[in-house]
Design an enzyme around this catalytic site. Structure first.
Site, PDB file in Angstrom:
ATOM      1  N   GLY A 258      17.847  35.492  61.883  1.00  0.00           N
ATOM      2  CA  GLY A 258      18.370  35.628  63.231  1.00  0.00           C
ATOM      3  C   GLY A 258      18.968  37.002  63.433  1.00  0.00           C
ATOM      4  CB  CYS A 259      19.393  39.081  66.449  1.00  0.00           C
ATOM      5  SG  CYS A 259      19.973  37.840  67.620  1.00  0.00           S
ATOM      6  CE1 TYR A 260      25.584  38.291  68.495  1.00  0.00           C
ATOM      7  CE2 TYR A 260      24.449  36.247  69.005  1.00  0.00           C
ATOM      8  CZ  TYR A 260      25.193  37.340  69.418  1.00  0.00           C
ATOM      9  OH  TYR A 260      25.548  37.467  70.734  1.00  0.00           O
TER      10      TYR A 260
ATOM     11  CB  THR B  86      19.858  40.784  60.940  1.00  0.00           C
ATOM     12  OG1 THR B  86      18.782  39.876  60.716  1.00  0.00           O
ATOM     13  CG2 THR B  86      19.464  42.168  60.454  1.00  0.00           C
ATOM     14  N   GLY B  87      22.806  41.455  61.457  1.00  0.00           N
ATOM     15  CA  GLY B  87      23.871  42.448  61.622  1.00  0.00           C
ATOM     16  C   GLY B  87      25.114  42.106  60.817  1.00  0.00           C
TER      17      GLY B  87
END
Lengths: 335, 335, 335, 335
Positions: free
Chosen positions: D148-150, D152-153
């Site tokens: 997921g994007c969140y 990953t960050g």
């Protein structure tokens, strides 16, 4: 009719103050001043006031000001402000000062974050202009230190918890995002449109000047030293500050207790609205309102507050303070 | 492998050129220069290139440049450019110049809109770098005058009509809106985020410097003098130009004829796409494409064209030109 | 105190009307209605009104409305509106209607662009609510057809030229860019944030419904048939319309003559400001003002006008009309 | 040449995947599928690909797919994905799945946040596709669960601290702001342009579906249970996530130690750049990079990470994973 002079009228807080007073039925503008190089008909500086305000913006002439005004909104930057305020007070004006010069009671702290203080006499008498916490003192003041935008949003978010001694006073994290009007009107590379548009970034890490102000008032509320980790960010919008505040409750609490606490604490406040859902910056943009929502997440308390940095965070709050100083309806011009 | 030097790499067109060449499989960056005060590791000027480009941006040293590069992208402002280009050509480099200095063939016109021209010898030899119209001449040039962003969008929109002599040559109105990257990287009050955000305004009324360039190429196409009313506007977005062009057909035409005309004219062009519906700025953002749609409305012809001002309007077109100059696939690095 | 009902209060023009009336010292809200599925406390629909407006938004009940209000702002879509207006008029209310239903006098034209008209009796009596041109008629009307946003901006730009018979009546091109609040509150793919942000595009080519309204009023002004090429665009901002209008003067004119013409024509208008420089959308955002600048370029006349589409283009103008209908200061609530 | 099928190509991650593969010199698109109602020539769905990609988007036909492709990028929503993935694997394709279906190893946790899991056999074999932490496992996988994007960050921000056991594992607060492309292409009221523009708000309080994924990988790193307070916000920009992460070090540390830790941990990572100053969303927009900065503030550690949610947070990372799966240069198509 309160006759209002705006000292330092050529910036964003000056413009916002002009706009509000134009709609204020018991106050009127009588004098707008700025540095000589920024003087001209108001419509040349602010085209939005063409046909709405016919005063020029002119260099400050104390002789002309004498007897002309009842109140001064002093929209000057810190350091500059304390060069003018003593004289304005001596002339018998009620002064609402937008700078940091009269906000921080501890001179050593002020001088660490800013520069040498040259008007400690008036500093001692100044009242911190957050009406929700200091209304009584504001009523009888001559000099009101109008709060910073970040402290306004953060303090309103945590005041009930601190006042009731419900949280660890070294656990507070304030993660805030401001719109770019908060950076003032001077162009810079960071805020050049093609750089700031579609962007978001943290700044002032560990060192933002609003921190000592925030900690001072928080400590006042708590009755003991409060330490805050304050992290500001800049976001791609004009107006508003969203503060996302995280802290550790001393004892387990729940959402009902939090709702009751906040609703009670702000029950009679016209400009603080306790929400049942998280606020958005756009809900308060262009208004003097602060929207707050508090909730429990994973054993911590999370509070969100939203204000318009130029209104409740600056000019609106100043006029709220002015209304209190002059004993008129506090909401005049601000609904 | 084409070895590329970017002269004046510290601005937006420099950054866009770097980005494209990093993805180009037959070209590589060998030298990045800027004014001494703007020199530093490229990642300090452009954080987006950290870990992607290890060259420093350094002051131009002709000794160092000698033998190092095959091509120079000269991203300097007008006037500055013509001080460097002759030397670059003398060193045997192929030069693609981004400034206006070599675009306007009529020296008197150039000098009216800009300043005294100091390199008329090379001006005479320079080729106007709009490949869709001048590909053959570009192939054998040493100096390409890379077109302005507005002229690129406007000329591609009207070239088929002018070439086929279908419109009144004094009826053309070009109403264009540009994103703010077109204004360059220097901060200014107009483009300060809180001023430009949520804003849109016309500028350069009757006097924009891209007008003579536009009229020159339009006149070339038409084989006679063409007069254009060109009105630029600035809009609150980073990239892109939408040109809405209005003109009077000599004889009644219809949408089918227009579609056929444009599809034929641009049939073999990789970067011009003739649409069946009006284009949007976002359709071409970040690409080297120009999207065009022509239609009849109330007896007039209306043409819309969209480009990215930094790509097809600057760096992308420059590299398209570079590819042509070196005889490689014109689309290399640009798909 | 004018008692105001807002019929169809749940959209953007409803919200803007609520906001203005909350600041209006001689009008108050008494009734807010919407479709049943959009009813709830006003703060649930519009969080910005929490603590500012305690009325619910409820389904329209004519029994309840009877005797409750003096004026109805009818913020319904076209077709729906003409189903309600006759009844509201019968109840003795003064009605300001925001839809297109009562704007176009020629029923055949209305029916071509919209649908069958079912209230031609009231259509005949309705007055077009552009106070700058029809103030006298508005004064004695019971039903005001509040103008469309695009026509407001365009007509104010060209009225002086048409009235004085100075331009070719088939030469007018109106190139306009609107903010997205003009599209209403219903989500769509086109206006989904990631699609509309950083975008700009033309739409409604040759067919926008505001065209016949624009041509009708322009023809009224000119005293003869006027043909307009009207091309709307959508831009990435909330509020505002910039109209860039191009037309052909019958005889050579100059900037001084134009300035004199416009200044004279609008000399006593509180909400039209004739500028000496081109207006920007942000100069009028959130206000009821129209800023205009006219100039000569290459033998043509170019006029720029800027309005806020939700204020002067909708709710502000409606309340300006309401003020006129009730004989109070026209600017009340709007400065 | 890797032959790539994109299953579910009609959304934002589909478009981003198409864009990247068009620039990839060792991969090519062979098949684009979507739900029947979203099928059409790719240029009708994505005008930006007109002239760049001639494949249609068509309904998935397993017969047609057979033998056609080597890899499938499965850009379907959760639940839908696990209906297709088993078949794709059976056909011998290497699958990179964008949904949450194969990310969460604990079926009970998955089913609490999502729905019943119907493919637990493949779930057990799937590898979590964060190359910086799981490159070795990815190399030999057939099914990669693209993060997921969140997560990953956030995970890239805290992995070094967890791996080295330097922080209290229940002290982590992730305050993140995402651009709106993260919300997908379906229009909604929240993300309607006039609502989202100039706005910023928190959402998913205590309940965002990326939380269990984040905690699972964080716990993997730490070798013990990690609890995270994850608070997402939506901000008015297209692309990017800024994560501001706060945590409590077990022992006093300093900025030099942090810099050394992060630089060492990510020394050989092409797409993670450890900064000396805080990153901005725009520094990574349009790229597959993650920029990280860690610092000490008031006894806590604060880490900022920035990624593009559609690239490193989705399609770019997927293609990075694909490159690893096929044994080619990991950065191909992504520089």
């Amino acid at each position: 009719m309160i006759r209002v002079a705006i000292i330092g009228a050529s910036g964003y807080t000056g413009a916002e103050s002009i706009k509000i007073i134009l709609q204020h039925s018991q106050a009127k503008l009588v004098y707008l001043t700025a540095l000589p190089e920024e003087c001209s008909p108001v419509e040349d500086v602010f085209p939005q006031f063409k046909g709405r305000c016919n005063l020029p913006i002119e260099p400050l002439d104390f002789g002309k000001l004498s007897g002309l005004a009842d109140a001064a909104l002093c929209c000057l930057p810190h350091k500059v402000s304390m060069g003018f305020v003593p004289k304005l007070l001596d002339m018998g004006l009620k002064v609402i000062d937008f700078s940091a010069d009269y906000r921080i009671k501890n001179v050593a702290v002020y001088e660490k974050f800013y520069q040498k203080h040259t008007d400690t006499a008036n500093l001692a008498k100044a009242v911190y202009g957050l009406p929700e916490l200091f209304r009584k003192q504001i009523k009888s003041a001559n000099l009101v230190a109008n709060p910073g935008c970040y402290p306004t949003g953060a303090i309103l978010a945590i005041a009930p918890l601190l006042k009731e001694n419900l949280i660890d006073t070294d656990s507070i994290i304030v993660n805030a995002v401001t719109g770019i009007s908060g950076a003032g009107k001077n162009p810079s590379s960071k805020f050049h449109f093609p750089n700031m548009n579609e962007n978001l970034f943290p700044y002032g890490i560990g060192s933002h000047r609003h921190l000592p102000e925030m900690e001072q008032i928080a400590s006042d509320m708590a009755g003991r030293d409060v330490q805050i980790l304050f992290q500001p960010h800049a976001g791609p919008f004009d107006r508003g500050i969203l503060s996302s505040v995280y802290c550790q409750p001393k004892e387990k609490t729940n959402n009902d207790q939090l709702a009751k606490l906040y609703n009670t604490f702000y029950a009679s406040e016209p400009f603080v609205q306790v929400r049942k859902d998280p606020p958005a910056v756009k809900d308060v943009a262009g208004t003097n309102y602060c929207h707050i929502f508090a909730t429990c997440v994973k054993g911590k308390i999370v509070i969100f507050s939203a204000i318009d940095n130029l209104v409740k965070g600056a000019s609106g709050q100043a006029i709220q303070n002015m209304n209190i100083l002059f004993g008129i309806d506090e909401t005049m011009g601000l609904l």
